[in-house]
Design a protein around this motif. Structure first.
Motif, PDB file in Angstrom:
ATOM      1  N   ILE A 282     -40.608 -22.273 -21.652  1.00 18.88           N
ATOM      2  CA  ILE A 282     -40.843 -23.362 -20.703  1.00 18.88           C
ATOM      3  C   ILE A 282     -39.512 -24.030 -20.367  1.00 18.88           C
ATOM      4  CG2 ILE A 282     -41.863 -25.658 -20.453  1.00 18.88           C
ATOM      5  CD1 ILE A 282     -44.277 -24.624 -22.013  1.00 18.88           C
ATOM      6  N   GLY A 283     -38.681 -24.219 -21.402  1.00 16.99           N
ATOM      7  CA  GLY A 283     -37.357 -24.797 -21.180  1.00 16.99           C
ATOM      8  C   GLY A 283     -36.482 -23.904 -20.326  1.00 16.99           C
ATOM      9  N   ILE A 284     -36.540 -22.576 -20.571  1.00 15.25           N
ATOM     10  CA  ILE A 284     -35.756 -21.635 -19.760  1.00 15.25           C
ATOM     11  C   ILE A 284     -36.216 -21.684 -18.301  1.00 15.25           C
ATOM     12  CG2 ILE A 284     -35.327 -19.178 -19.347  1.00 15.25           C
ATOM     13  CD1 ILE A 284     -35.317 -18.782 -22.368  1.00 15.25           C
ATOM     14  N   GLY A 285     -37.544 -21.776 -18.099  1.00 14.98           N
ATOM     15  CA  GLY A 285     -38.064 -21.865 -16.740  1.00 14.98           C
ATOM     16  C   GLY A 285     -37.612 -23.143 -16.046  1.00 14.98           C
ATOM     17  N   GLY A 286     -37.650 -24.265 -16.786  1.00 10.69           N
ATOM     18  CA  GLY A 286     -37.195 -25.532 -16.215  1.00 10.69           C
ATOM     19  C   GLY A 286     -35.719 -25.495 -15.863  1.00 10.69           C
ATOM     20  N   LEU A 287     -34.913 -24.896 -16.754  1.00  7.72           N
ATOM     21  CA  LEU A 287     -33.485 -24.780 -16.477  1.00  7.72           C
ATOM     22  C   LEU A 287     -33.235 -23.899 -15.256  1.00  7.72           C
ATOM     23  CD1 LEU A 287     -30.571 -25.361 -17.353  1.00  7.72           C
ATOM     24  CD2 LEU A 287     -30.693 -23.322 -18.818  1.00  7.72           C
ATOM     25  N   SER A 288     -34.000 -22.817 -15.128  1.00  8.67           N
ATOM     26  CA  SER A 288     -33.851 -21.931 -13.966  1.00  8.67           C
ATOM     27  C   SER A 288     -34.162 -22.674 -12.672  1.00  8.67           C
ATOM     28  CB  SER A 288     -34.773 -20.712 -14.119  1.00  8.67           C
ATOM     29  OG  SER A 288     -34.433 -19.949 -15.258  1.00  8.67           O
ATOM     30  N   TRP A 289     -35.247 -23.467 -12.699  1.00 15.58           N
ATOM     31  CA  TRP A 289     -35.594 -24.253 -11.505  1.00 15.58           C
ATOM     32  C   TRP A 289     -34.480 -25.246 -11.184  1.00 15.58           C
ATOM     33  CZ3 TRP A 289     -38.862 -23.786  -7.680  1.00 15.58           C
ATOM     34  CH2 TRP A 289     -40.026 -23.029  -7.838  1.00 15.58           C
ATOM     35  N   PHE A 290     -33.957 -25.915 -12.207  1.00 18.56           N
ATOM     36  CA  PHE A 290     -32.924 -26.922 -11.982  1.00 18.56           C
ATOM     37  C   PHE A 290     -31.673 -26.297 -11.368  1.00 18.56           C
ATOM     38  CE2 PHE A 290     -29.176 -29.247 -13.539  1.00 18.56           C
ATOM     39  CZ  PHE A 290     -29.411 -30.498 -12.972  1.00 18.56           C
ATOM     40  N   VAL A 291     -31.189 -25.216 -11.992  1.00 13.32           N
ATOM     41  CA  VAL A 291     -29.975 -24.572 -11.491  1.00 13.32           C
ATOM     42  C   VAL A 291     -30.211 -23.989 -10.102  1.00 13.32           C
ATOM     43  CG1 VAL A 291     -28.329 -22.693 -11.878  1.00 13.32           C
ATOM     44  CG2 VAL A 291     -29.111 -24.084 -13.803  1.00 13.32           C
ATOM     45  N   GLY A 292     -31.373 -23.342  -9.921  1.00 11.58           N
ATOM     46  CA  GLY A 292     -31.670 -22.744  -8.621  1.00 11.58           C
ATOM     47  C   GLY A 292     -31.786 -23.781  -7.510  1.00 11.58           C
ATOM     48  N   ILE A 293     -32.483 -24.883  -7.792  1.00 12.78           N
ATOM     49  CA  ILE A 293     -32.648 -25.929  -6.775  1.00 12.78           C
ATOM     50  C   ILE A 293     -31.301 -26.570  -6.437  1.00 12.78           C
ATOM     51  CG2 ILE A 293     -33.647 -28.193  -6.340  1.00 12.78           C
ATOM     52  CD1 ILE A 293     -35.646 -25.957  -6.014  1.00 12.78           C
ATOM     53  N   CYS A 294     -30.483 -26.796  -7.477  1.00 12.40           N
ATOM     54  CA  CYS A 294     -29.161 -27.385  -7.216  1.00 12.40           C
ATOM     55  C   CYS A 294     -28.310 -26.461  -6.341  1.00 12.40           C
ATOM     56  CB  CYS A 294     -28.440 -27.663  -8.546  1.00 12.40           C
ATOM     57  SG  CYS A 294     -29.112 -29.073  -9.451  1.00 12.40           S
ATOM     58  N   THR A 295     -28.348 -25.162  -6.639  1.00  7.33           N
ATOM     59  CA  THR A 295     -27.609 -24.197  -5.826  1.00  7.33           C
ATOM     60  C   THR A 295     -28.149 -24.165  -4.402  1.00  7.33           C
ATOM     61  OG1 THR A 295     -27.304 -22.844  -7.818  1.00  7.33           O
ATOM     62  CG2 THR A 295     -26.810 -21.806  -5.717  1.00  7.33           C
ATOM     63  N   LEU A 296     -29.465 -24.239  -4.314  1.00  2.00           N
ATOM     64  CA  LEU A 296     -30.116 -24.234  -3.005  1.00  2.00           C
ATOM     65  C   LEU A 296     -29.736 -25.472  -2.193  1.00  2.00           C
ATOM     66  CD1 LEU A 296     -32.173 -22.613  -1.348  1.00  2.00           C
ATOM     67  CD2 LEU A 296     -33.969 -23.981  -2.395  1.00  2.00           C
ATOM     68  N   LEU A 297     -29.738 -26.615  -2.844  1.00  2.00           N
ATOM     69  CA  LEU A 297     -29.392 -27.857  -2.152  1.00  2.00           C
ATOM     70  C   LEU A 297     -27.940 -27.844  -1.689  1.00  2.00           C
ATOM     71  CD1 LEU A 297     -31.243 -30.552  -4.292  1.00  2.00           C
ATOM     72  CD2 LEU A 297     -31.851 -29.698  -2.022  1.00  2.00           C
ATOM     73  N   ALA A 298     -27.074 -27.212  -2.504  1.00  3.09           N
ATOM     74  CA  ALA A 298     -25.671 -27.108  -2.088  1.00  3.09           C
ATOM     75  C   ALA A 298     -25.571 -26.326  -0.778  1.00  3.09           C
ATOM     76  CB  ALA A 298     -24.849 -26.423  -3.176  1.00  3.09           C
ATOM     77  N   GLY A 299     -26.367 -25.256  -0.667  1.00  5.74           N
ATOM     78  CA  GLY A 299     -26.367 -24.491   0.575  1.00  5.74           C
ATOM     79  C   GLY A 299     -26.940 -25.278   1.731  1.00  5.74           C
ATOM     80  N   VAL A 300     -27.999 -26.056   1.467  1.00  3.13           N
ATOM     81  CA  VAL A 300     -28.615 -26.865   2.522  1.00  3.13           C
ATOM     82  C   VAL A 300     -27.658 -27.951   2.988  1.00  3.13           C
ATOM     83  CG1 VAL A 300     -30.492 -28.474   3.025  1.00  3.13           C
ATOM     84  CG2 VAL A 300     -30.968 -26.353   1.782  1.00  3.13           C
ATOM     85  N   ILE A 301     -26.933 -28.556   2.048  1.00  4.12           N
ATOM     86  CA  ILE A 301     -25.924 -29.548   2.425  1.00  4.12           C
ATOM     87  C   ILE A 301     -24.867 -28.911   3.339  1.00  4.12           C
ATOM     88  CG2 ILE A 301     -24.029 -30.966   1.529  1.00  4.12           C
ATOM     89  CD1 ILE A 301     -25.818 -31.519  -0.913  1.00  4.12           C
ATOM     90  N   GLY A 302     -24.542 -27.659   3.049  1.00  7.40           N
ATOM     91  CA  GLY A 302     -23.611 -26.933   3.911  1.00  7.40           C
ATOM     92  C   GLY A 302     -24.159 -26.786   5.317  1.00  7.40           C
TER      93      GLY A 302
END
Length: 415
Positions: A282-302
């Motif tokens: 569950i922790g690994i899944g949460g970390l994956s969502w966090f890292v993925g969303i942050c990476t995604l938001l960086a692209g959206v900010i771009g």
């Protein structure tokens, strides 16, 4: 949305700056790609690890005796003691939350290998004395024959259920059912063949085990009135840790052990281990969502930044459109549509690339014990895509507000 002229303008805008558009979309695509791959890889590990519990009773525990570490009732510390036949009945009568209490014996002790022969063939295997209920805990199935039953126990029959490795080493292609194997000078008739259900080994290799009736084991191998450990299974809704605590207290009184001597009994709680592993993933899944969303938001900010640059470049165009009657809604709609187009294309390509990588990993890994069926559910992919589109919408709305803040007269004067 379906205005061909607007789509033409969007295409012209994107095609004028191909490299910039590509790099912007790459950032968003990389974000959704990373999210899908990390979630899929995490699921592959989860399926392999938690799949190893298949067939095991995850609400079970195992309890055995250890040398005491505290003096009690006239006994010195370091005293060794064993469970006995009477203990099983005491536990069953006095622990209401228990569903299965199965006494077990093992020839030669923990992970002890014993010579077993059939004709001229010899192999070393683990010999277990158990009751029929143990099949509710062990992760095994029976491709041939049957398991031990109550009649075997009551009549002290010399019968055995053997694992697949035993069959391969002693019998080869010969059918073992009805044949007799010799264990420490005692002959047992094979009545069943067992096969593991899962890849995990909670102790000895399940395919290298030989099960014989508990009562027969005691007489055949001089273990009268002796129990090496108890397998405990809690009733549904009851914590096996509470069952274990009650059994410890009960056995401490029965065998005159200090109730505070935690080291007098050894135990292994499968439920706690399963919950720990489940919590880890569950922790690994949460970390994956966090890292993925942050990476995604960086692209959206771009994308948002590129849209701001695009608006600055098209200030005069926006002024002309507003001067000839373009409504704020039309201006906003075009800018948002451009941002959504960039986001959708990039997200779709990133999603396809992520799924492609997971399929490639699945084909390479095959049925490996450490990694199984990597992938993401459709619902997870749709949620990720919805987050992407919502982010793209925001990336377009903010620049659109900037565009509407420009006065038409000032925009017409812009160079």
């Amino acid at each position: 949305m379906f205005d061909s002229d607007r789509w033409g303008e969007i295409w012209n805008t994107l095609s004028r700056n191909k490299l910039r558009s590509f790099l912007t979309m790459f950032g968003v695509g990389w974000g959704i790609f990373m999210l899908v791959v990390m979630l899929g890889m995490g699921n592959g590990l989860k399926n392999a690890v938690l799949g190893g519990f298949e067939g095991f009773a995850t609400n079970s525990a195992f309890l055995w005796t250890m040398p005491t570490t505290k003096p009690y009732a006239g006994f010195q510390k370091g005293r060794r003691f064993n469970f006995d036949n009477e203990d099983a009945g005491i536990i069953r009568r006095n622990v209401p939350g228990i569903e299965v209490c199965s006494p077990q014996l093992q020839l030669g002790g923990w992970q002890g290998g014993n010579n077993v022969s059939y004709g001229s063939r010899i192999g070393a295997f683990s010999i277990y004395g158990c009751e029929p209920e143990v099949i509710q805990v062990e992760a095994i199935r029976l491709p041939r024959g049957r398991f031990l039953n109550k009649a075997d126990l009551l009549q002290e029959r010399k019968v055995a259920v053997i694992g697949l490795e035993v069959v391969e080493q002693l019998f080869g292609q010969e059918d073992p059912i009805g044949k007799h194997i010799k264990v420490s000078g005692v002959y047992f008739q094979v009545v069943g063949v067992s096969k593991r259900k899962s890849s995990a080994e909670m102790g000895d290799n399940p395919d290298a085990k030989i099960y014989v009736p508990f009562t027969t084991f005691q007489k055949a191998f001089n273990s009268l009135n002796e129990v090496h450990w108890f397998t405990l299974v809690a009733k549904p809704g009851v914590e096996v840790a509470e069952v274990e605590r009650q059994v410890r207290q009960l056995m401490a009184r029965k065998h005159r052990v200090d109730p505070t001597d935690e080291s007098a009994f050894g135990s292994w709680n499968m439920q706690e281990f399963y919950q720990m592993m489940n919590g880890l993933f569950i922790g690994i899944g949460g970390l994956s969502w966090f890292v993925g969303i942050c990476t995604l938001l960086a692209g959206v900010i771009g994308i948002g930044n590129i849209m701001l640059v695009s608006i600055q470049e098209r200030t005069k165009e926006i002024g002309i459109r507003r001067s000839i009657g373009a409504t704020p809604r039309a201006i906003t709609g075009q800018i948002v549509q451009e941002a959504l187009t960039l986001t959708f294309i990039a997200g779709y390509m990133g999603l396809l690339a992520g799924v492609g990588v997971l399929e490639a990993v699945r084909s390479v890994a095959g049925e490996a014990d450490f990694f199984k069926n990597p992938g993401v559910d459709l619902s997870v992919a749709l949620v990720a895509f919805a987050v992407l589109i919502a982010s793209g919408l925001l990336a377009g709305l903010l620049p659109a507000r900037r565009a509407l803040a420009i006065k038409a007269v000032d925009a017409l004067r812009a160079e």
